[in-house]
Design an enzyme around this catalytic site. Structure first.
Site, PDB file in Angstrom:
ATOM      1  N   PHE A 113      58.056  40.081  36.006  1.00  0.00           N
ATOM      2  CA  PHE A 113      56.682  39.948  36.463  1.00  0.00           C
ATOM      3  C   PHE A 113      55.737  40.174  35.296  1.00  0.00           C
ATOM      4  CE2 PHE A 113      54.303  40.036  40.572  1.00  0.00           C
ATOM      5  CZ  PHE A 113      55.153  39.213  41.260  1.00  0.00           C
ATOM      6  N   GLN A 228      39.990  41.943  40.694  1.00  0.00           N
ATOM      7  CA  GLN A 228      40.988  41.109  40.042  1.00  0.00           C
ATOM      8  C   GLN A 228      40.901  39.645  40.462  1.00  0.00           C
ATOM      9  OE1 GLN A 228      45.504  41.594  40.711  1.00  0.00           O
ATOM     10  NE2 GLN A 228      45.183  42.076  38.560  1.00  0.00           N
ATOM     11  N   HIS A 230      43.181  36.400  40.273  1.00  0.00           N
ATOM     12  CA  HIS A 230      44.581  36.030  40.058  1.00  0.00           C
ATOM     13  C   HIS A 230      44.621  34.664  39.380  1.00  0.00           C
ATOM     14  CE1 HIS A 230      48.736  34.955  40.858  1.00  0.00           C
ATOM     15  NE2 HIS A 230      48.971  36.185  41.287  1.00  0.00           N
ATOM     16  N   LEU A 240      47.271  31.572  47.382  1.00  0.00           N
ATOM     17  CA  LEU A 240      47.946  32.119  46.212  1.00  0.00           C
ATOM     18  C   LEU A 240      49.280  31.440  45.944  1.00  0.00           C
ATOM     19  CD1 LEU A 240      47.880  34.672  44.206  1.00  0.00           C
ATOM     20  CD2 LEU A 240      49.618  35.547  45.738  1.00  0.00           C
ATOM     21  N   GLU A 243      52.822  35.195  41.379  1.00  0.00           N
ATOM     22  CA  GLU A 243      53.177  35.418  39.987  1.00  0.00           C
ATOM     23  C   GLU A 243      54.686  35.301  39.801  1.00  0.00           C
ATOM     24  OE1 GLU A 243      50.809  38.345  38.007  1.00  0.00           O
ATOM     25  OE2 GLU A 243      52.610  39.322  37.254  1.00  0.00           O
ATOM     26  N   ARG A 274      47.214  39.923  34.220  1.00  0.00           N
ATOM     27  CA  ARG A 274      46.440  38.919  34.960  1.00  0.00           C
ATOM     28  C   ARG A 274      45.057  38.668  34.398  1.00  0.00           C
ATOM     29  NH1 ARG A 274      48.266  40.529  41.095  1.00  0.00           N
ATOM     30  NH2 ARG A 274      50.356  39.644  40.869  1.00  0.00           N
ATOM     31  N   HIS A 339      41.240  38.099  44.136  1.00  0.00           N
ATOM     32  CA  HIS A 339      42.540  38.500  44.663  1.00  0.00           C
ATOM     33  C   HIS A 339      42.659  39.953  45.070  1.00  0.00           C
ATOM     34  CE1 HIS A 339      46.807  38.368  45.262  1.00  0.00           C
ATOM     35  NE2 HIS A 339      47.065  39.188  44.279  1.00  0.00           N
ATOM     36  N   ARG A 374      45.110  45.526  37.704  1.00  0.00           N
ATOM     37  CA  ARG A 374      46.360  45.897  38.356  1.00  0.00           C
ATOM     38  C   ARG A 374      47.482  44.991  37.883  1.00  0.00           C
ATOM     39  NH1 ARG A 374      49.282  43.821  42.759  1.00  0.00           N
ATOM     40  NH2 ARG A 374      47.672  42.388  43.479  1.00  0.00           N
TER      41      ARG A 374
HETATM   42  C1  LIG Z   1      48.210  36.649  48.611  1.00  0.00           C
HETATM   43  C2  LIG Z   1      48.511  38.025  48.114  1.00  0.00           C
HETATM   44  C3  LIG Z   1      49.716  38.285  47.462  1.00  0.00           C
HETATM   45  C4  LIG Z   1      50.013  39.561  47.007  1.00  0.00           C
HETATM   46  N1  LIG Z   1      51.206  39.781  46.380  1.00  0.00           N
HETATM   47  C5  LIG Z   1      51.515  41.041  45.975  1.00  0.00           C
HETATM   48  C6  LIG Z   1      52.768  41.317  45.370  1.00  0.00           C
HETATM   49  O1  LIG Z   1      53.601  40.442  45.206  1.00  0.00           O
HETATM   50  N2  LIG Z   1      53.038  42.572  44.997  1.00  0.00           N
HETATM   51  C7  LIG Z   1      52.145  43.583  45.174  1.00  0.00           C
HETATM   52  O2  LIG Z   1      52.466  44.709  44.825  1.00  0.00           O
HETATM   53  N3  LIG Z   1      50.943  43.348  45.760  1.00  0.00           N
HETATM   54  C8  LIG Z   1      50.606  42.108  46.151  1.00  0.00           C
HETATM   55  N4  LIG Z   1      49.393  41.872  46.746  1.00  0.00           N
HETATM   56  C9  LIG Z   1      48.500  42.981  47.038  1.00  0.00           C
HETATM   57  C10 LIG Z   1      48.984  43.750  48.250  1.00  0.00           C
HETATM   58  O3  LIG Z   1      49.509  42.871  49.195  1.00  0.00           O
HETATM   59  C11 LIG Z   1      47.875  44.512  48.946  1.00  0.00           C
HETATM   60  O4  LIG Z   1      47.103  45.169  48.022  1.00  0.00           O
HETATM   61  C12 LIG Z   1      48.437  45.540  49.890  1.00  0.00           C
HETATM   62  O5  LIG Z   1      49.336  44.955  50.764  1.00  0.00           O
HETATM   63  C13 LIG Z   1      47.356  46.228  50.656  1.00  0.00           C
HETATM   64  O6  LIG Z   1      47.943  46.991  51.672  1.00  0.00           O
HETATM   65  P1  LIG Z   1      47.104  48.008  52.540  1.00  0.00           P
HETATM   66  O7  LIG Z   1      48.074  48.688  53.412  1.00  0.00           O
HETATM   67  O8  LIG Z   1      46.275  48.830  51.657  1.00  0.00           O
HETATM   68  O9  LIG Z   1      46.103  47.111  53.377  1.00  0.00           O
HETATM   69  P2  LIG Z   1      46.317  45.884  54.375  1.00  0.00           P
HETATM   70  O10 LIG Z   1      47.702  45.436  54.455  1.00  0.00           O
HETATM   71  O11 LIG Z   1      45.268  44.902  54.019  1.00  0.00           O
HETATM   72  O12 LIG Z   1      46.000  46.514  55.772  1.00  0.00           O
HETATM   73  C14 LIG Z   1      44.714  46.874  56.181  1.00  0.00           C
HETATM   74  C15 LIG Z   1      44.797  47.367  57.588  1.00  0.00           C
HETATM   75  O13 LIG Z   1      43.575  47.948  57.965  1.00  0.00           O
HETATM   76  C16 LIG Z   1      43.197  47.473  59.211  1.00  0.00           C
HETATM   77  N5  LIG Z   1      41.739  47.549  59.319  1.00  0.00           N
HETATM   78  C17 LIG Z   1      40.817  47.125  58.425  1.00  0.00           C
HETATM   79  N6  LIG Z   1      39.583  47.361  58.887  1.00  0.00           N
HETATM   80  C18 LIG Z   1      39.714  47.936  60.093  1.00  0.00           C
HETATM   81  C19 LIG Z   1      38.800  48.402  61.081  1.00  0.00           C
HETATM   82  N7  LIG Z   1      37.473  48.304  60.928  1.00  0.00           N
HETATM   83  N8  LIG Z   1      39.295  48.943  62.204  1.00  0.00           N
HETATM   84  C20 LIG Z   1      40.648  49.027  62.402  1.00  0.00           C
HETATM   85  N9  LIG Z   1      41.540  48.601  61.512  1.00  0.00           N
HETATM   86  C21 LIG Z   1      41.077  48.070  60.370  1.00  0.00           C
HETATM   87  C22 LIG Z   1      43.741  46.086  59.273  1.00  0.00           C
HETATM   88  O14 LIG Z   1      43.876  45.642  60.603  1.00  0.00           O
HETATM   89  C23 LIG Z   1      45.086  46.285  58.605  1.00  0.00           C
HETATM   90  O15 LIG Z   1      46.025  46.763  59.530  1.00  0.00           O
HETATM   91  C24 LIG Z   1      49.080  40.599  47.190  1.00  0.00           C
HETATM   92  C25 LIG Z   1      47.875  40.341  47.834  1.00  0.00           C
HETATM   93  C26 LIG Z   1      47.582  39.063  48.280  1.00  0.00           C
HETATM   94  C27 LIG Z   1      46.263  38.791  48.890  1.00  0.00           C
END
Ligand SMILES: Cc1cc2nc3c(=O)[nH]c(=O)nc-3n(C[C@H](O)[C@H](O)[C@H](O)COP(=O)(O)OP(=O)(O)OC[C@H]3O[C@@H](n4cnc5c(N)ncnc54)[C@H](O)[C@@H]3O)c2cc1C
Ligand code: SF4
Ligand code: SF4
Ligand code: FES
Lengths: 561, 367
Positions: A113, A228, A230, A240, A243, A274, A339, A374
């Protein structure tokens, strides 16, 4: 009225991991999400998750790559914690059932990566986030003692008379009921704010709700200017291309057929970090060497076809369904796109914010392990490590605490607010129009390259949009799945996020990581090796202060890839 | 920019009014999605129009609906193609409605908890390993992980559930998505409850053998999970590996089916039932007493068939063989001669090796 020791807001990876840890720690746990947990945006993570698990690899090497990737803005104590705990996180997930890719001996296998000095990314084809999210959800279904509140929208955090967080107010999306959730501790795990940009790789739910709610409750936001871009997103819709594609060996070309990364990162080439690759692409495009639609070409056909189908299956579908391109046979056009939110609610290494009783973990938090940029596959790791730590810490602390007293006035305030929105007569612009203008503005002025003038324009625009948002009316006056009123609330959250991003970017008069100021093109460690903190002030604007970057063993040096 | 008309089925539970149709005019390029169309209608015309959606990239599984009668994700159905399909039926509107087999909550939103998630919970959807985990990872064959990843790819959109014909007839049927989820554990070498799982699903009258091979789930699944294939693999595991003879007689039915084709080349319908429930023909058979009830319950179907002329007694009893039965026999011989059962892994479809030189080599003159 529901009461829990620990209430978790958000059911992505950070939230679910926190819930399991808190339950294991003996706490009564509630976990809440505005969408069904498996719809959380964590499912979009394709590429994988980093850990120095191989005997030849070391956590120090992983930590150094992360520090360097962050352009020395990451806090090294936090980075050390993350990289040390990474291997156990992977093993725990494997034991719970994640179907990680294996090598020929049947042991965990890795892929390369960006920004990493060793192949240390563990993955499940290119559905890593989805696979982990679904396996954690399997565990939540198993541990039925964890109460799940699915399709509940949190509107605000509740505080007691001493300023301690004592719960949250949420609206049940299915019937419109507004309810008070009393809790000894609240963990925000509500994800990033990508929707303030357009286009973005982020889902429609990524509206920065938790970041804004914490800010409104008085918490400190940090590094908000670090956004960030991407390097490989689709031009039209921002989707997306992982990577992982470059990790598998794909090349980038400009319209003249030059493999331009030779100029910008002769050693790491396409696998530089990135910010570096995105800037290289944007430079090619700005200087006229891109394709007419403002893109460059990503050539995945250099990867053997069998390997593509095995390891990049999702990308084959994305190419086919969303760009009409067979990536096994032809290059696909890509450009840098919004991203990831490096900034967020400032926390310590146990996820504690500066408001007692409030924790944050995952993309909404800023520990800070990502600093100015990141590394790919470090974010899933961040969610798991700090989700677990926040859950465990909160469980331990709350065991000694009494249940806070419910204060109905918080519910009444939220009900009033929603009633007020629903009763508005249409007089101004539609919410969707305001959101669209916000996204375009941010993508124009607060993107890969920034300068004073553009950022000022952005700030004026955001402040005007904030005024306009106060008159947004809804067509839906009902209570069942009134998505119209939720969108109005989200718009308010997004505008707070955007204002903080722009204010931070204006303040940081240097170029570091994702922040590139064409009017201050150099990194300036003397003045700016520090975090920018923002707090909501009396007059409703962000007040700026600074905090030190924690340096343990790696002194800042020039960054070359 | 082209204009499209979306004819959307609306329902507001608070209005006291029955569901109704409403048409919206939207304007967008043909390669954009039906979801983009619905959102445009919502954003510019009627904010109360409701649909679950988030990723817009066929990954979160929120937006399954029925478009021109076919179930699928609104976000990966191109609006131009949907329009062409509507035209091929002689319509000039794209019809969008909530998917089937689940109660509608509002507009395009259905109650997934009441049906889909309930069924998922039914299959004990978590890993049941034996004893404590090893210190490091479980060592397992690499192919096994790739294999179950096909079912891990399920995004729980419910499209297959909404389209399943068996579910329409038997709402208790565990259904395609949940059974595919079950395979995710049965196929996982780390799971120690394989036989119990298989027995449980085979013995459930609404389980493994309730699927009628209609292919609907395979057709609509946006992620290539191919639920029906997973169900068939569960059946093969249950019968061939564990010899599970379920009380619904699914095993017997399947065996009879296979034996009859081997013998006659086509399906000898009159023989199917008796053979399924016993060892031989209706006259000679020793019918397993436990399955008499099922057999009796099939009688109305047989009688209806006779009455409606779908089968004549003569054609039914004196079944003709395929002219070239020897080819069919050859296929059977070939399969029987294999030591291992042929498992077609559908996950990896690429060709190996070969074209490794970049396509850019030709495209590089473009400037
Ligand atoms: C397309 C893409 C590809 C990626 N690929 C990678 C990768 O390969 N490797 C890597 O390490 N990272 C990657 N990332 C980044 C990573 O996926 C995210 O940063 C990470 O999953 C975020 O997780 P989280 O648990 O913080 O939030 P999220 O998974 O976004 O969850 C947020 C939660 O909060 C809840 N929520 C939000 N607001 C409210 C509200 N007002 N009331 C109630 N609930 C609420 C939502 O319903 C959800 O359940 C990628 C991101 C994207 C966009
Ligand atoms: S093949 Fe079986 S499971 Fe799939 S839709 Fe048809 S009856 Fe349902
Ligand atoms: S099997 Fe396919 S159609 Fe069914 S829920 Fe899963 S992804 Fe959707
Ligand atoms: S919006 Fe996520 S699957 Fe369609």
């Amino acid at each position: 009225m529901p009461q829990h020791d620990v209430l978790i807001i958000g059911a992505g990876l950070a939230g679910q991991r926190a819930a399991l840890a808190a339950a294991e720690g003996g706490a009564s746990v509630g976990i809440m999400s505005k969408v069904h947990p498996v719809r959380s945006h964590s499912n979009a993570a394709q590429g994988g998750i980093n850990a120095a698990l191989n005997p030849e690899d070391t956590w120090e090497s992983h930590a150094f790559d992360t520090v360097k990737g962050s352009d020395y803005l990451g806090d090294q104590d936090a980075i050390e914690v993350m990289c040390r705990e990474a291997p156990q996180q992977i093993l725990d997930l494997e034991h719970l059932g994640v179907t990680f890719h294996r090598n020929e001996e049947g042991r965990l296998g890795t892929r390369a990566f960006g920004g990493a000095s060793a192949a240390r990314t563990y993955y499940v084809a290119d559905i890593t986030g989805q696979a982990i999210l679904h396996v954690l959800y399997e565990q939540l279904m198993k541990h039925s003692e964890v109460r799940r509140y699915e399709e509940w929208f949190v509107t605000s955090l509740m505080r007691d008379e001493n300023g301690r967080i004592s719960g949250a107010v949420a609206r049940n999306i299915r019937d419109g009921r507004v309810e008070l959730f009393v809790a000894k501790a609240v963990i925000l795990a509500s994800g990033g704010n990508g929707q303030i940009y357009n286009p973005t790789t982020n889902a429609l739910i990524c509206t920065g709700d938790g970041i804004a709610m914490a800010y409104r409750a008085g918490a400190t936001l940090m590094d908000m200017e670090m956004v960030q871009y991407h390097p490989t997103t689709l031009a039209g819709n921002g989707l997306l291309i992982t990577e992982g594609a470059r990790g598998e060996g794909a090349h980038l070309y400009n319209a003249k057929g030059e493999r331009f990364m030779e100029k910008y990162a002769p050693n790491k080439m396409e696998l530089a970090s990135r910010d570096v690759v995105s800037r290289a692409e944007q430079t090619e495009i700005n200087e006229g060497r891109g394709f007419p639609d403002g893109t460059v070409a990503l050539d995945i056909t250099v990867v053997p076809r069998k390997r593509i189908h095995e390891a990049l299956r999702e990308i084959v579908m994305v190419g086919r369904d969303f760009a009409g391109v067979d990536i096994t046979r032809e290059p696909i056009r890509v450009k840098p796109g919004n991203h990831y939110t490096m900034g967020g609610v400032k926390t310590d290494i146990d996820g504690q914010t500066d408001i007692p009783g409030l924790y944050a973990a995952g993309e909404c938090a800023c520990v800070s392990v990502h600093g100015g940029n990141r590394l790919g596959a470090n974010s899933l790791l961040d969610t798991l490590v700090f989700g677990r730590r926040a859950g465990a810490h909160a469980a331990e602390i709350t065991a000694q605490l009494p249940m806070p007293k419910p204060d109905r006035s918080w519910v009444e305030a939220e009900e009033r607010k929603i009633r007020e929105i629903v009763s508005r007569e249409r007089s101004g612009r539609r919410g969707a129009e305001i959101k669209a203008e916000l996204g375009k503005t941010m993508d124009k002025y607060a993107a890969v390259f920034r300068d004073e003038e553009g950022l000022q324009t952005a700030l004026e625009t955001v402040r005007r949009l904030k005024e306009e948002a106060k008159t947004v009316a809804t067509d839906d006056k009902g209570t069942v799945f009134n998505q119209d009123v939720l969108a109005a609330l989200e718009l308010g959250f997004m505008l707070d996020n955007a204002e903080c991003v722009v204010v931070g970017a204006l303040e940081r008069k240097e170029s570091r990581g994702a922040q590139f100021r064409t009017d201050y093109p150099e990194r300036n460690d003397e003045e700016w090796l520090k975090h920018i903190n923002l707090n909501l002030s009396e007059d409703g604007t962000p007040e700026i202060s600074y905090s030190d970057v924690t340096i343990t063993q790696w002194q800042p040096e020039e960054r070359r890839y | 920019m082209p204009e499209y008309t979306l004819k959307i089925r609306r329902f507001d539970p608070e209005s006291g009014r029955a569901a109704y149709w409403e048409s919206f005019q939207v304007e967008l390029p043909p390669e954009r999605s039906v979801l983009d169309g619905v959102l445009q209608a919502r954003d510019t015309q009627d904010g109360s129009l409701s649909i679950r959606c988030s990723c817009q990239a066929a990954i979160c599984g929120s937006c399954a609906v029925r478009i021109n009668g076919r179930t699928g994700l609104a976000c990966n159905t191109k609006i131009g193609e949907a329009f062409e399909r509507a035209k091929s039926f002689g319509h000039d509107e794209i019809v969008v409605e909530p998917m089937g087999n689940m109660p509608v909550i509002k507009d395009l939103i259905v109650d997934m908890d009441a049906v889909h998630w309930k069924k998922v919970k039914r299959v004990v959807p978590w890993l049941l390993p034996a004893g404590d985990p090893p210190e490091r990872e479980y060592v397992v064959p690499p192919e096994s992980m790739i294999d179950v990843t096909q079912t891990m790819a399920c995004i729980h959109c419910g499209a297959c559930v909404g389209a399943c014909l068996s579910l329409e007839v038997d709402p208790e049927f565990i259904g395609p998505a949940a059974l595919a989820k079950a395979y995710r554990f049965v196929g996982d070498p780390r799971d120690a409850a394989t036989e119990d799982r298989l027995r449980d699903l085979a013995e459930d009258p609404h389980g493994l053998y309730d699927c009628t091979h209609c292919f609907a789930c395979v057709e609509v699944c946006p992620k290539g999970v191919a639920p029906m294939d997973q169900i068939m693999r569960l059946r093969r595991r249950a019968t061939a590996d564990y010899g599970i003879k379920d009380r619904n007689n699914g095993y017997g039915h399947e065996k009879a089916f296979v034996d009859l084709i081997e013998r006659y080349g086509t399906l000898h319908e009159a023989q199917l039932l008796p053979r399924s429930y016993g060892q031989g023909s209706l006259i000679r058979s020793q019918i397993d007493p436990s399955s008499l009830k099922q057999l009796a319950s099939s009688l109305p179907t047989v009688i209806n068939g006779l009455k409606s002329g779908k089968v004549s007694p003569k054609a039914a009893l004196w079944h003709h063989k395929l002219p070239d039965q020897k080819h069919v026999r050859r296929i059977y011989k070939e399969i029987h001669s294999k030591d291992e059962r042929l498992e077609l892994n559908l996950y990896i479809v690429g060709e190996s090796g070969g074209e490794t030189e970049g396509a850019m080599a030709e495209g590089s003159q473009e400037s």
